[in-house]
Scaffold this active site. Structure first.
Site, short mmCIF file in Angstrom:
data_model
loop_
_atom_site.label_atom_id
_atom_site.label_comp_id
_atom_site.label_asym_id
_atom_site.label_seq_id
_atom_site.Cartn_x
_atom_site.Cartn_y
_atom_site.Cartn_z
N GLU A 2 0.84 -1.21 0.00
CA GLU A 2 0.00 0.00 0.00
C GLU A 2 0.87 1.25 0.00
OE1 GLU A 2 -3.16 -0.14 2.91
OE2 GLU A 2 -4.07 -1.89 1.96
N GLU B 4 -5.11 -8.42 -0.75
CA GLU B 4 -5.95 -8.13 0.41
C GLU B 4 -7.38 -7.98 -0.07
OE1 GLU B 4 -4.82 -5.12 3.26
OE2 GLU B 4 -2.67 -5.51 2.98
#
Length: 512
Positions: free
Chosen positions: A192, A316
């Site tokens: 991320e 994810e």
């Protein structure tokens, strides 16, 4: 009053037996397989995922190897998890691997600033993680620290794990009890990076990726599969910039993260156990956004990689609700209902149906965090409805994808509609055909007529996952309220397979 009761009873019965019809046509075997790595899992240093999940107090009276909890291991081995992603998540970009090796009592402590501000004692580090992977018979997927780490740090971590030379770093691994190299091949280059991994722009991250990846070296028997930190949800520009500027030969995969938020509001996500049909429907709308995301990100990747060499890794995904009342809000502990099982099954069907490009995915997370497969409470352990979906769907791992055409009735709430049924299909190495069907309609049974063109079969068996209420959960006092049962609602009629799917159910069929 008696008349009212009779009217209510009649209404209930009509709802229970309401039925609609649809069809599935299996049009033939495709030219690719459904990668087993779509069924991967995620274990972050977050809440009770590692500590009190996989890694327990030495005095807890459960079977352990070192401090690894073995009933959890056995449950995960049963569903054949193909990979395990670690140490994060956001935690990965504040984790320094040297803190987690050597004598445990001498390891430095740190504060987990992302998740609850608790003290991390680093007793579960690299060697403990890889011992867990060995017990699980699964491949490790390590996320490297790009946010607060250095190129040298990640490079040396790879050398520590994979080199069999006489270098100082490789010798350190040998001194710490593992003479042979681990040969870890899956490496995430950051996590991320658009957010908790460094608040980077895509152009800046591309340059960072190329720096870090250049010094992430291959060692004998360990050719790295480097995974670039990809887009947040529908940030298609991030994917465009990465695919345009990172050579295909430099990355094995590009990630994408997306969570199903019941309300669509990150500040008040909704309860895991208390919701009405309107919120359930809205949750499924948000779940099915995954189809749009995968399709659009794949189309961008196709522009720069028409041969589909780079995998889309959805590393994810899952439902994210408000934490359970009374628990630490930074621990992200939530219950797991039948709704979550329908989300898991529907999402896996999407991945299977896009398995030409989606070749890796990791559910968030494995134990005690978010959409967990397993929940623990001291010596007790329960399997969630989501666990049972992965148990049903393991038959698709590394099987040939079967092309399908679906005609589904609609599920309608407040004038809005979704397709009631979704499906994926595969054929394994022994020639067995597997169909996984989900009926998301809370109220109606759906009968599906299935035609399998060019495929021969004689018998059909199946399993079903359902319950009386969409909000039903397994608890430590009632651990098997929702569990797999034999399914008898499939039969052969005039050369076709006819399947009667109860409301709010997941069914997997095996045709021999």
């Amino acid at each position: 009053m008696r008349k009212l009761f009779l009217l209510m009873l009649i209404g209930f019965r009509l709802g229970a037996f309401a039925q609609s019809n649809g069809s599935v046509t299996v049009t033939g075997v495709s030219d690719h397989i459904i990668s087993k790595h779509i069924y991967g899992q995620f274990a972050e240093h977050l809440g009770r995922g590692i500590y009190d999940g996989f890694w327990v107090d030495k005095n807890l009276p459960v079977k352990k190897q070192d401090r690894i909890r073995l009933d959890v291991v056995e449950a995960l081995k049963k569903i054949k998890i193909p990979n395990l992603r670690w140490p994060g998540g956001c935690f990965a970009d504040e984790y320094h691997w040297r803190d987690g090796i050597g004598p445990r009592l001498q390891r430095p402590k740190m504060v987990n600033t992302n998740w609850g501000g608790i003290t991390e004692d680093n007793s579960f580090g690299t060697h403990e993680f890889l011992a867990l992977c060995k017990l699980l018979n699964t491949e490790p997927y390590i996320a490297g620290n790009v946010g607060s780490g250095t190129v040298e740090e990640m490079s040396k971590w790879i050398e520590y794990l994979n080199s069999n030379s006489t270098s100082t770093v490789a010798n350190m691994r040998k001194q710490n009890g593992h003479p042979e190299p681990y040969k870890v091949t899956f490496w995430g280059v950051g996590n991320e990076s658009w957010g908790c991994g460094g608040e980077m722009t895509p152009d800046y991250y591309v340059n960072q990726f190329k720096r870090y990846a250049s010094f992430a070296k291959n060692y004998p028997g360990a050719s790295l599969k480097k995974i670039a930190s990809g887009a947040n949800s529908d940030d298609y520009n991030w994917t465009e910039v990465c695919m345009k500027n990172i050579p295909n030969s430099m990355m094995w995969g590009l990630s994408m993260h997306y969570y199903t938020i019941p309300t669509g509001n990150w500040n008040k996500k909704g309860s895991a156990t208390s919701f009405d049909e309107k919120e359930y429907f809205n949750t499924m709308v948000n779940c099915f956004k995954m189809e749009e995301l995968v399709t659009k990100h794949s189309a961008i990747m196709d522009k720069y990689d028409p041969a589909k060499k780079v995998a889309l890794a959805v590393d994810e995904w899952g439902i994210w609700t408000d934490p359970e009342p009374g628990t630490n809000p930074g621990f992200l502990y939530q219950q797991n209902s039948l709704r979550d099982a329908l989300i898991a099954a529907s999402t896996l069907n999407i991945f299977n149906n896009h398995s030409d490009r989606v070749r890796m995915a990791e559910l968030a997370q494995t134990v005690n965090v978010l959409q967990a497969l397993i929940l623990t409470e001291k010596t007790k352990m329960i399997l969630t409805p989501t666990y049972h979906v992965f148990d049903m769907y393991k038959v698709h791992q590394n099987a040939k994808y079967l092309n399908i055409a679906l005609n589904s009735p609609n599920y309608e709430v407040d004038g809005k509609s979704l397709k009631a049924v979704n499906v994926s299909a595969s054929q394994d190495a022994a020639g067995k055909i597997h169909l996984s069907l989900v009926n998301i309609d809370m109220n109606k049974t759906v009968t599906i007529s299935t035609e399998l063109k060019g495929l021969q079969w004689k018998t059909v068996t199946g399993q079903i996952l359902t319950s009386a209420n969409i909000t039903d959960v397994n608890t430590f006092s009632q651990p098997s309220k929702i569990t797999l049962r034999n399914f008898t609602g499939a039969k052969q009629e005039n050369g076709k397979l006819v399947v009667t799917l109860p409301a709010k159910s997941v069914v997997t069929l095996e045709l021999n």
